[in-house]
Design a protein around this motif. Structure first.
Motif, PDB file in Angstrom:
ATOM      1  N   LEU A  84       0.841  -1.185   0.000  1.00 39.74           N
ATOM      2  CA  LEU A  84       0.000   0.000   0.000  1.00 39.74           C
ATOM      3  C   LEU A  84       0.877   1.236   0.000  1.00 39.74           C
ATOM      4  O   LEU A  84       2.037   1.209   0.395  1.00 39.74           O
ATOM      5  N   GLY A  85       0.289   2.334  -0.439  1.00 33.89           N
ATOM      6  CA  GLY A  85       0.992   3.608  -0.498  1.00 33.89           C
ATOM      7  C   GLY A  85       0.202   4.554  -1.359  1.00 33.89           C
ATOM      8  O   GLY A  85      -1.030   4.525  -1.387  1.00 33.89           O
ATOM      9  N   GLY A  86       0.883   5.417  -2.072  1.00 35.58           N
ATOM     10  CA  GLY A  86       0.199   6.370  -2.928  1.00 35.58           C
ATOM     11  C   GLY A  86      -0.323   7.554  -2.145  1.00 35.58           C
ATOM     12  O   GLY A  86       0.329   8.051  -1.216  1.00 35.58           O
ATOM     13  N   GLN A  87      -1.527   8.010  -2.503  1.00 34.22           N
ATOM     14  CA  GLN A  87      -2.136   9.146  -1.827  1.00 34.22           C
ATOM     15  C   GLN A  87      -2.525   8.751  -0.398  1.00 34.22           C
ATOM     16  O   GLN A  87      -3.065   7.662  -0.158  1.00 34.22           O
ATOM     17  N   LEU A  88      -2.274   9.627   0.556  1.00 34.47           N
ATOM     18  CA  LEU A  88      -2.586   9.376   1.965  1.00 34.47           C
ATOM     19  C   LEU A  88      -3.819  10.184   2.370  1.00 34.47           C
ATOM     20  O   LEU A  88      -4.051  11.285   1.863  1.00 34.47           O
ATOM     21  N   TYR A  89      -4.585   9.604   3.305  1.00 35.73           N
ATOM     22  CA  TYR A  89      -5.835  10.215   3.736  1.00 35.73           C
ATOM     23  C   TYR A  89      -5.925  10.206   5.258  1.00 35.73           C
ATOM     24  O   TYR A  89      -5.221   9.456   5.945  1.00 35.73           O
ATOM     25  N   THR A  90      -6.828  11.054   5.758  1.00 43.44           N
ATOM     26  CA  THR A  90      -7.177  11.035   7.180  1.00 43.44           C
ATOM     27  C   THR A  90      -8.495  10.294   7.341  1.00 43.44           C
ATOM     28  O   THR A  90      -9.379  10.377   6.478  1.00 43.44           O
ATOM     29  N   SER A  91      -8.629   9.553   8.423  1.00 46.10           N
ATOM     30  CA  SER A  91      -9.793   8.679   8.604  1.00 46.10           C
ATOM     31  C   SER A  91     -11.051   9.421   9.024  1.00 46.10           C
ATOM     32  O   SER A  91     -12.171   8.950   8.806  1.00 46.10           O
ATOM     33  N   GLY A  92     -10.938  10.601   9.634  1.00 52.41           N
ATOM     34  CA  GLY A  92     -12.112  11.321  10.114  1.00 52.41           C
ATOM     35  C   GLY A  92     -12.656  10.699  11.396  1.00 52.41           C
ATOM     36  O   GLY A  92     -12.094   9.755  11.963  1.00 52.41           O
ATOM     37  N   SER A  93     -13.812  11.184  11.809  1.00 46.32           N
ATOM     38  CA  SER A  93     -14.390  10.726  13.076  1.00 46.32           C
ATOM     39  C   SER A  93     -15.087   9.382  12.939  1.00 46.32           C
ATOM     40  O   SER A  93     -15.150   8.589  13.887  1.00 46.32           O
ATOM     41  N   ARG A  94     -15.631   9.062  11.720  1.00 47.54           N
ATOM     42  CA  ARG A  94     -16.373   7.819  11.547  1.00 47.54           C
ATOM     43  C   ARG A  94     -15.599   6.753  10.794  1.00 47.54           C
ATOM     44  O   ARG A  94     -16.087   5.640  10.644  1.00 47.54           O
ATOM     45  N   GLY A  95     -14.438   7.066  10.297  1.00 50.91           N
ATOM     46  CA  GLY A  95     -13.687   6.106   9.509  1.00 50.91           C
ATOM     47  C   GLY A  95     -12.582   5.437  10.306  1.00 50.91           C
ATOM     48  O   GLY A  95     -12.275   5.806  11.442  1.00 50.91           O
ATOM     49  N   GLU A  96     -12.005   4.434   9.697  1.00 50.97           N
ATOM     50  CA  GLU A  96     -10.893   3.715  10.314  1.00 50.97           C
ATOM     51  C   GLU A  96      -9.757   3.634   9.285  1.00 50.97           C
ATOM     52  O   GLU A  96      -9.981   3.206   8.147  1.00 50.97           O
ATOM     53  N   GLY A  97      -8.564   4.069   9.715  1.00 52.65           N
ATOM     54  CA  GLY A  97      -7.418   4.074   8.821  1.00 52.65           C
ATOM     55  C   GLY A  97      -6.530   2.862   9.025  1.00 52.65           C
ATOM     56  O   GLY A  97      -6.311   2.413  10.153  1.00 52.65           O
ATOM     57  N   CYS A  98      -6.023   2.333   7.932  1.00 56.29           N
ATOM     58  CA  CYS A  98      -5.117   1.191   7.967  1.00 56.29           C
ATOM     59  C   CYS A  98      -3.882   1.502   7.112  1.00 56.29           C
ATOM     60  O   CYS A  98      -3.905   2.373   6.241  1.00 56.29           O
ATOM     61  N   TYR A  99      -2.846   0.725   7.371  1.00 56.39           N
ATOM     62  CA  TYR A  99      -1.579   0.856   6.651  1.00 56.39           C
ATOM     63  C   TYR A  99      -1.077   2.302   6.721  1.00 56.39           C
ATOM     64  O   TYR A  99      -1.072   3.022   5.723  1.00 56.39           O
ATOM     65  N   PRO A 100      -0.683   2.745   7.906  1.00 55.11           N
ATOM     66  CA  PRO A 100      -0.275   4.143   8.089  1.00 55.11           C
ATOM     67  C   PRO A 100       1.078   4.427   7.430  1.00 55.11           C
ATOM     68  O   PRO A 100       1.978   3.586   7.391  1.00 55.11           O
ATOM     69  N   HIS A 101       1.191   5.654   6.952  1.00 59.41           N
ATOM     70  CA  HIS A 101       2.444   6.202   6.421  1.00 59.41           C
ATOM     71  C   HIS A 101       2.541   7.630   6.930  1.00 59.41           C
ATOM     72  O   HIS A 101       1.717   8.479   6.562  1.00 59.41           O
ATOM     73  N   ASN A 102       3.528   7.886   7.741  1.00 58.23           N
ATOM     74  CA  ASN A 102       3.726   9.237   8.274  1.00 58.23           C
ATOM     75  C   ASN A 102       2.449   9.735   8.954  1.00 58.23           C
ATOM     76  O   ASN A 102       1.987   9.153   9.915  1.00 58.23           O
ATOM     77  N   HIS A 103       1.841  10.787   8.384  1.00 58.18           N
ATOM     78  CA  HIS A 103       0.676  11.398   9.022  1.00 58.18           C
ATOM     79  C   HIS A 103      -0.634  11.024   8.336  1.00 58.18           C
ATOM     80  O   HIS A 103      -1.645  11.720   8.518  1.00 58.18           O
TER      81      HIS A 103
END
Length: 406
Positions: free
Chosen positions: A178-197
């Motif tokens: 995984l990689g590419g464009q990075l996103y923030t999960s927000g209050s209702r989402g869940e983020g996986c495969y973190p890169h930096n911020h």
């Protein structure tokens, strides 16, 4: 009665035949010089025809489920069908689902605002977006935003990464590319495969169903599907529903033309750059090879044989045209003195005879002619006109005949 014998026929060379002493190139010599160049041009043309024939095969864009290329996505479709998931391709993102299904949009930024609203209203059970921009996120995945707070870290290279989240599909697959464009999960989402911020995979729940946002679709490509947990993660994200619909982007739309505007260099195949580099290196090596070779000494035929009389006449015409009577007179006197000195036994020093010794020797040979007249003739002043030059030439010729036959 006298009969005149016929004049012998004179053989004249045809106008198109070149004499043996001419330097004009013949057909055979031209063929010897040009055959290797013609052979090279023939090979280049043959290679161009072969490349043109091979390039006629249909090329699909990246992440196309019909493509068997390395950047295609046919392998993941084949695995899903083996597990009972029915798949279909569509170019209309506004069509409503016929049942519980998963919709994959590999290029959400190519959809118009009306198409984005239609997809949001279709209420798919699962929607998978690959590298969406702000407009697509606002319409289809509210709450998820690109990680622009840190511009230097809003994009990450695709590499094997641990999930570090509680999403069932991610924990079951483990590490994936995984990689590419990075996103923030927000209050209702869940983020996986973190890169930096930011995160390269974010899942969220909307009124229509689940939305999966991927920062890059490389894990779905044929070349990476068998590495790490890419296949498991792809099957988990795309195979959770009995039917899968894969949207085919319309690259001819005005949005696509403005988004993917190509430069002139984009139309040059990558292989031709390497071919041009190889040709440049070959040309440089050939230049070094041929530049150092002097070659053997060769003899060349004279273009034409010029008789000595023609050379003399040509020089005389040049003197006459330039009105150089003095130079002409000096040449005549010098030549006469050079011929008289050996006949009279006068030695030559530095290519010329001593004037006094030569004049005395001529006077001794010709008793009736004093030495002063001989000096005036051989070393006198230059003639003032052409008639005087002609008289000088006749006098010198007569003097030389008298000395040789007194």
């Amino acid at each position: 009665m006298t009969s005149t014998a016929p004049a012998p026929a004179v053989d004249r060379a045809p106008s198109g035949i070149v004499s043996p002493s001419s330097l004009a190139p013949t057909g055979r010599s031209l063929w010897r010089r040009a055959r290797w160049y013609l052979l090279a041009v023939a090979f280049l043309l043959l290679g161009a025809v072969v490349v043109a024939g091979l390039s006629q095969e249909h090329r699909y864009p990246p992440l196309d489920p019909r493509s068997y290329d390395q950047d295609g996505a046919h392998a993941v479709i084949a695995l899903l069908e083996q597990r009972g998931v029915t798949t279909s391709l569509t170019t209309d993102a506004t069509g409503r689902p016929t049942g519980a299904d998963t919709l994959v949009i590999p290029e959400p930024d190519l959809l118009s605002a009306a198409e984005l609203r239609a997809v949001a209203a279709a209420r798919h059970t699962r929607l998978v977006l690959v590298a969406p921009g702000p407009a697509a996120l606002s319409a289809l995945a509210p709450g998820i935003r690109p990680a622009d707070e840190h511009p230097a870290s809003s994009y990450a290279s695709v590499r094997s990464t641990a999930p570090q989240c509680s999403l069932a599909e991610a924990t079951r697959a483990g590490s994936a590319h995984l990689g590419g464009q990075l996103y923030t999960s927000g209050s209702r989402g869940e983020g996986c495969y973190p890169h930096n911020h930011g995160f390269s995979l974010v899942s969220t729940r909307t009124q229509g169903g689940d939305v999966i946002v991927l920062g890059s679709g490389d894990l779905l490509q044929n070349q990476l599907l068998a590495k790490d947990g890419n296949a498991s993660l792809a099957l988990g994200l795309l195979g959770s529903q009995p039917h899968l619909t894969w949207h085919l982007p319309d690259y001819g739309s005005p949005i696509a033309e403005n988004t993917h505007r190509k430069n002139p260099t984009d139309y040059i195949p990558a292989g031709w750059r390497w071919a041009t580099l190889q040709l440049a290196i070959a040309a440089a090596l050939a230049a070094l090879w041929r530049g150092r070779r002097l070659g053997p000494v060769i003899s060349e035929n004279l273009p034409v044989v010029v008789r000595a009389a023609e050379t003399t006449e040509g020089r005389a015409r040049l003197y006459h045209r330039a009105k150089a009577r003095g130079r002409a007179a000096q040449a005549l006197r010098r030549a006469t003195a050079h011929r008289l000195a050996p006949a009279l036994g006068v030695p030559l020093r530095a290519g010329a005879a001593d004037p006094d010794a030569l004049c005395a020797a001529v006077a001794d040979r010709l008793a009736a002619r004093p030495a002063a007249d001989v000096r005036a003739l051989l070393y006198g002043p230059d003639p003032t006109d052409d008639a005087a030059l002609l008289r000088l030439a006749d006098d010198l010729d007569a003097l030389e005949r008298q000395v040789r036959k007194p």
